[in-house]
Design an enzyme around this catalytic site. Sequence first.
Site, PDB file in Angstrom:
ATOM      1  CB  SER A 115      -0.911   0.017   1.233  1.00  0.00           C
ATOM      2  OG  SER A 115      -0.135   0.111   2.422  1.00  0.00           O
ATOM      3  N   GLY A 117       2.008   3.125  -2.150  1.00  0.00           N
ATOM      4  CA  GLY A 117       3.042   3.244  -3.169  1.00  0.00           C
ATOM      5  C   GLY A 117       4.269   2.391  -2.952  1.00  0.00           C
ATOM      6  CD  GLU A 231      -7.375   4.188  -4.003  1.00  0.00           C
ATOM      7  OE1 GLU A 231      -6.634   4.696  -4.875  1.00  0.00           O
ATOM      8  OE2 GLU A 231      -6.952   3.408  -3.130  1.00  0.00           O
ATOM      9  CD  GLU A 244      -5.520  -0.292  -5.172  1.00  0.00           C
ATOM     10  OE1 GLU A 244      -4.506  -0.685  -5.780  1.00  0.00           O
ATOM     11  OE2 GLU A 244      -5.462   0.287  -4.063  1.00  0.00           O
ATOM     12  CG  ASP A 251      -3.967   6.681   3.385  1.00  0.00           C
ATOM     13  OD1 ASP A 251      -4.298   6.289   4.513  1.00  0.00           O
ATOM     14  OD2 ASP A 251      -3.012   6.211   2.748  1.00  0.00           O
ATOM     15  CB  THR A 252      -8.178  10.396  -0.231  1.00  0.00           C
ATOM     16  OG1 THR A 252      -9.245   9.444  -0.247  1.00  0.00           O
ATOM     17  CG2 THR A 252      -7.027   9.884  -1.092  1.00  0.00           C
ATOM     18  NE  ARG A 334       0.172   9.740   4.114  1.00  0.00           N
ATOM     19  CZ  ARG A 334      -0.511   8.637   3.833  1.00  0.00           C
ATOM     20  NH1 ARG A 334      -1.329   8.135   4.725  1.00  0.00           N
ATOM     21  NH2 ARG A 334      -0.362   8.027   2.686  1.00  0.00           N
TER      22      ARG A 334
END
Length: 364
Positions: A115, A117, A231, A244, A251-252, A334
């Site tokens: 996940s 990236g 997504e 997905e 996250d978004t 992050r």
Amino acid sequence: DAPAMQVAHRSYEVSMLDGKRLREIIEAEKPDYIIPEIEAIATDTLLELEAEGYHVVPTAKAAKLTMNREGIRRLAAEELGLPTSPYRFASTRAEFTEAVREVGIPCVVKPVMSSSGHGQSVIRTEEDVERAWYVSQHEGRTGSGRVIVEGFVPFDYEITQLTVRHAGGTSFLEPIGHYQEDGDYRESWQPATFTPDVLEQAQHIARTAVEGLVAKAKASGEKGWGVFGVELFVLTDGNVLFNEVSPRPHDTGMVTMASQRLSEFALHARAILGLPITQEHVALSIPQGTVAASHAIVVQGDGEAEFRNVAAALAEPGTDLRIFAKPEVHGHRRMAVALAIGGNEADARAKAGNVAESLDIAIV
């Protein structure tokens, strides 16, 4: 000293891929609910525990399917008939070469179990093929293994359709626009702007995907309640493709901490507990005509991150900051998110970006 450890009554340090250790902890704690929050988890153990009477949110089958890109892609495209980008799967170097040939260049390569990236790369020329295979086998969250090769599609933008499955049915949050870099979320904003036709397609795909997972939940005796992050790609011709789905807050969706009275996290808890969720609960709370935005703060270095200049960074009205209290960074991580409300998308994104850029983050 991970964030959850700082507030939990008890905590354990363990690889969640270690099914034996995971079982020992769950049997010792006897939780009312098991809520997966990460892809790298022993989903087969969750299936066993669910069969023994433990409640997995939204269901162990959903966790297994969605935490493995192959499972969810095959469910979406082959069982539910949802439109997706072209794809192939590969387990060996030879299969990978053939998958790239069949899908065509350019294409995207992702480990099926990863996940944010990690392990993802783009093949733009034949010279990129070897490097992409190496990255997929050495930089994913769970080590080497099977990959998905996805064909490029001419998408105009990406959106997340947060969908809540609850005791009263299915509810949708206002769609979220987002920007990714190297396969990882960097910015999001809500509400996103697009045509009624795109919204109708997005909600149809989200409903189909979520209810497909819920059907499997019911088959295993679970309710399938909770927040799902779906997504989607919006193509240049206006058509929408499934990408997905995550069976948990996305996250978004961190932008909902600024845009809504009940964030995606509060909605997840509310749905799990079987409490009522109405349109009012999922509605925006920001003034009509305004937009909320989030900007991920990714820190690079090796050591403890210290946030400085916070007061100056938050001087502009309508801005906020959430520091995650992760104790260390090794490489890139992050560590916080900036939030803002603006008069339009550009204004909100700029304000959130200014908060992130104004911070002085030292590695000590």
